[in-house]
Write a protein that holds these residues in place. Structure first.
Motif, PDB file in Angstrom:
ATOM      1  N   UNK A 112       0.833  -1.207   0.000  1.00 18.97           N
ATOM      2  CA  UNK A 112       0.000   0.000   0.000  1.00 18.97           C
ATOM      3  C   UNK A 112       0.867   1.255   0.000  1.00 18.97           C
ATOM      4  N   UNK A 113       1.941   1.221   0.776  1.00 13.80           N
ATOM      5  CA  UNK A 113       2.836   2.376   0.828  1.00 13.80           C
ATOM      6  C   UNK A 113       3.515   2.580  -0.521  1.00 13.80           C
ATOM      7  N   UNK A 114       3.944   1.492  -1.140  1.00 12.18           N
ATOM      8  CA  UNK A 114       4.548   1.605  -2.465  1.00 12.18           C
ATOM      9  C   UNK A 114       3.565   2.169  -3.487  1.00 12.18           C
ATOM     10  N   UNK A 115       2.291   1.850  -3.330  1.00 10.39           N
ATOM     11  CA  UNK A 115       1.282   2.371  -4.249  1.00 10.39           C
ATOM     12  C   UNK A 115       1.153   3.890  -4.128  1.00 10.39           C
ATOM     13  N   UNK A 116       1.391   4.418  -2.917  1.00 13.62           N
ATOM     14  CA  UNK A 116       1.302   5.864  -2.701  1.00 13.62           C
ATOM     15  C   UNK A 116       2.639   6.557  -2.924  1.00 13.62           C
ATOM     16  N   UNK A 117       3.725   5.811  -2.818  1.00 10.55           N
ATOM     17  CA  UNK A 117       5.066   6.370  -3.004  1.00 10.55           C
ATOM     18  C   UNK A 117       5.913   5.334  -3.709  1.00 10.55           C
ATOM     19  N   UNK A 118       6.070   5.502  -5.011  1.00 11.48           N
ATOM     20  CA  UNK A 118       6.721   4.474  -5.826  1.00 11.48           C
ATOM     21  C   UNK A 118       8.181   4.242  -5.442  1.00 11.48           C
ATOM     22  N   UNK A 119       8.774   5.173  -4.672  1.00 11.20           N
ATOM     23  CA  UNK A 119      10.182   5.029  -4.318  1.00 11.20           C
ATOM     24  C   UNK A 119      10.384   4.322  -2.981  1.00 11.20           C
ATOM     25  N   UNK A 120       9.326   3.767  -2.393  1.00 11.45           N
ATOM     26  CA  UNK A 120       9.454   3.190  -1.049  1.00 11.45           C
ATOM     27  C   UNK A 120      10.507   2.087  -0.995  1.00 11.45           C
ATOM     28  N   UNK A 121      10.454   1.161  -1.924  1.00  7.06           N
ATOM     29  CA  UNK A 121      11.431   0.063  -1.925  1.00  7.06           C
ATOM     30  C   UNK A 121      12.833   0.597  -2.253  1.00  7.06           C
ATOM     31  N   UNK A 122      12.887   1.499  -3.216  1.00 10.51           N
ATOM     32  CA  UNK A 122      14.146   2.155  -3.573  1.00 10.51           C
ATOM     33  C   UNK A 122      14.710   2.895  -2.358  1.00 10.51           C
ATOM     34  N   UNK A 123      13.818   3.524  -1.575  1.00 10.59           N
ATOM     35  CA  UNK A 123      14.258   4.244  -0.383  1.00 10.59           C
ATOM     36  C   UNK A 123      14.876   3.294   0.639  1.00 10.59           C
ATOM     37  N   UNK A 124      14.235   2.144   0.867  1.00  8.61           N
ATOM     38  CA  UNK A 124      14.759   1.176   1.830  1.00  8.61           C
ATOM     39  C   UNK A 124      16.155   0.714   1.427  1.00  8.61           C
ATOM     40  N   UNK A 125      16.326   0.437   0.161  1.00  6.49           N
ATOM     41  CA  UNK A 125      17.623  -0.064  -0.305  1.00  6.49           C
ATOM     42  C   UNK A 125      18.678   1.044  -0.347  1.00  6.49           C
ATOM     43  N   UNK A 126      18.252   2.258  -0.687  1.00  3.10           N
ATOM     44  CA  UNK A 126      19.192   3.387  -0.673  1.00  3.10           C
ATOM     45  C   UNK A 126      19.611   3.707   0.747  1.00  3.10           C
ATOM     46  N   UNK A 127      18.685   3.575   1.683  1.00  2.22           N
ATOM     47  CA  UNK A 127      19.009   3.811   3.082  1.00  2.22           C
ATOM     48  C   UNK A 127      19.995   2.774   3.599  1.00  2.22           C
ATOM     49  N   UNK A 128      19.828   1.532   3.143  1.00  2.56           N
ATOM     50  CA  UNK A 128      20.778   0.483   3.543  1.00  2.56           C
ATOM     51  C   UNK A 128      22.169   0.792   3.003  1.00  2.56           C
ATOM     52  N   UNK A 129      22.220   1.332   1.783  1.00  2.45           N
ATOM     53  CA  UNK A 129      23.509   1.725   1.215  1.00  2.45           C
ATOM     54  C   UNK A 129      24.121   2.876   2.016  1.00  2.45           C
ATOM     55  N   UNK A 130      23.280   3.818   2.462  1.00  5.64           N
ATOM     56  CA  UNK A 130      23.764   4.918   3.307  1.00  5.64           C
ATOM     57  C   UNK A 130      24.394   4.370   4.580  1.00  5.64           C
ATOM     58  N   UNK A 131      23.721   3.402   5.222  1.00  6.19           N
ATOM     59  CA  UNK A 131      24.272   2.779   6.424  1.00  6.19           C
ATOM     60  C   UNK A 131      25.647   2.183   6.134  1.00  6.19           C
ATOM     61  N   UNK A 132      25.762   1.476   5.028  1.00  8.58           N
ATOM     62  CA  UNK A 132      27.033   0.849   4.667  1.00  8.58           C
ATOM     63  C   UNK A 132      28.130   1.900   4.483  1.00  8.58           C
ATOM     64  N   UNK A 133      27.804   2.983   3.792  1.00  5.88           N
ATOM     65  CA  UNK A 133      28.807   4.032   3.564  1.00  5.88           C
ATOM     66  C   UNK A 133      29.227   4.692   4.875  1.00  5.88           C
ATOM     67  N   UNK A 134      28.266   4.942   5.763  1.00  2.00           N
ATOM     68  CA  UNK A 134      28.574   5.588   7.042  1.00  2.00           C
ATOM     69  C   UNK A 134      29.471   4.703   7.897  1.00  2.00           C
ATOM     70  N   UNK A 135      29.154   3.425   7.969  1.00  2.00           N
ATOM     71  CA  UNK A 135      29.972   2.521   8.773  1.00  2.00           C
ATOM     72  C   UNK A 135      31.404   2.483   8.236  1.00  2.00           C
ATOM     73  N   UNK A 136      31.549   2.412   6.942  1.00  2.00           N
ATOM     74  CA  UNK A 136      32.885   2.403   6.355  1.00  2.00           C
ATOM     75  C   UNK A 136      33.610   3.718   6.612  1.00  2.00           C
ATOM     76  N   UNK A 137      32.869   4.836   6.564  1.00  2.00           N
ATOM     77  CA  UNK A 137      33.449   6.149   6.864  1.00  2.00           C
ATOM     78  C   UNK A 137      33.984   6.159   8.296  1.00  2.00           C
ATOM     79  N   UNK A 138      33.211   5.613   9.215  1.00  2.00           N
ATOM     80  CA  UNK A 138      33.628   5.568  10.620  1.00  2.00           C
ATOM     81  C   UNK A 138      34.846   4.665  10.817  1.00  2.00           C
ATOM     82  N   UNK A 139      34.815   3.494  10.224  1.00  2.00           N
ATOM     83  CA  UNK A 139      35.932   2.561  10.359  1.00  2.00           C
ATOM     84  C   UNK A 139      37.210   3.168   9.804  1.00  2.00           C
TER      85      UNK A 139
END
Length: 260
Positions: free
Chosen positions: A40-67
């Motif tokens: 239902x959320x994807x139907x109202x915002x087509x980028x919802x799945x893209x957002x989840x995966x982009x956010x996961x990539x952000x987490x990965x980049x931040x952790x590597x930045x910290x390390x």
């Protein structure tokens, strides 16, 4: 897709954001109600799945930045259901204290961490910083006299209240070299269509167990007072740490900062 075993006392009749996020990332720790709500959320915002995966990539980049800056301790607030690319998998030998309030997320975290001696999971509400910071899984694992990275990735928009007050107890524990990173949805966007889609998705979340609080860019910047914000500053998560022209923005800002 079949759902996970149900820990005692877990409500499977109401959609839960941790399990919806798991569904969008292709995980198996979700139920039919979560998948229906996520669709239902994807139907109202087509980028919802893209957002989840982009956010996961952000987490990965931040952790590597910290390390890369020598941080080997992480406090992951609102860590969610375990999926590929957990902090302890990205950060090598670092110590990682995961914290989540959601029973399914915690149950599956305990299962996946059973043989990982450098990581813990604590069931607690991040809004109760004293309970989080005093929990054995946090206090006995992390040494706050040394640099710690506090991560609050894609979780704070599910927590009502003043954002600066919520994060101040964590920020104030950071010593020199420590870091704070967040990602957060916002309808304050330069693109009116994206703003509208963010608001529409937030409206759908109102009937879930985790309604969304939308905050302005100024509200998102305020908790970083006194810290040195890393380049490129506050940007959509798809553009952190490097701009990606042509990649659709998702309406979620990412910020990472360190204490000098």
């Amino acid at each position: 897709m079949t759902g996970p075993d149900v820990p005692e006392g877990v409500d499977v009749e109401r959609a839960n954001v941790a399990r919806m996020y798991d569904y969008w990332l292709g995980g198996a720790h979700n139920f039919a109600v979560d998948r229906v709500h996520a669709d239902r959320i994807e139907a109202s915002n087509r980028t919802a799945r893209h957002a989840a995966r982009s956010n996961r990539a952000f987490l990965r980049h931040v952790v590597r930045w910290c390390v890369a800056r020598g941080i080997d301790q992480f406090l992951d607030l609102g860590s969610g259901v375990p999926t590929v690319g957990n902090v302890h998998e990205i950060a090598g030998d670092a110590r990682v204290a995961y914290v989540d309030h959601e029973a399914v997320a915690v149950a599956h975290s305990r299962s996946i961490l059973v043989d990982v001696d450098r990581a813990t999971i604590t069931q607690a509400d991040l809004a109760d910083a004293d309970a989080v910071l005093g929990a054995p899984g946090v206090a006995d694992l992390l040494d706050f006299s040394r640099p710690v990275a506090v991560l609050a990735v894609a979780v704070l928009h599910y927590v009502p209240g003043d954002l600066t007050a919520l994060l101040a107890p964590y920020r104030d524990r950071l010593v020199s070299g420590g870091a704070l990173a967040i990602s957060h949805v916002s309808d304050e966007q330069d693109d009116p269509d994206l703003s509208a889609r963010v608001r529409a998705a937030a409206e759908v979340f109102r009937s879930s167990a985790d309604p969304v609080t939308l905050r302005s860019r100024a509200e998102l910047a305020s908790p970083f007072d006194g810290l040195a914000v890393a380049e490129p500053g506050m940007v959509d998560v798809v553009d952190w740490p490097d701009a990606r022209p042509g990649v659709e923005k998702v309406g979620m800002y990412g910020v990472c900062a360190a204490r000098a």
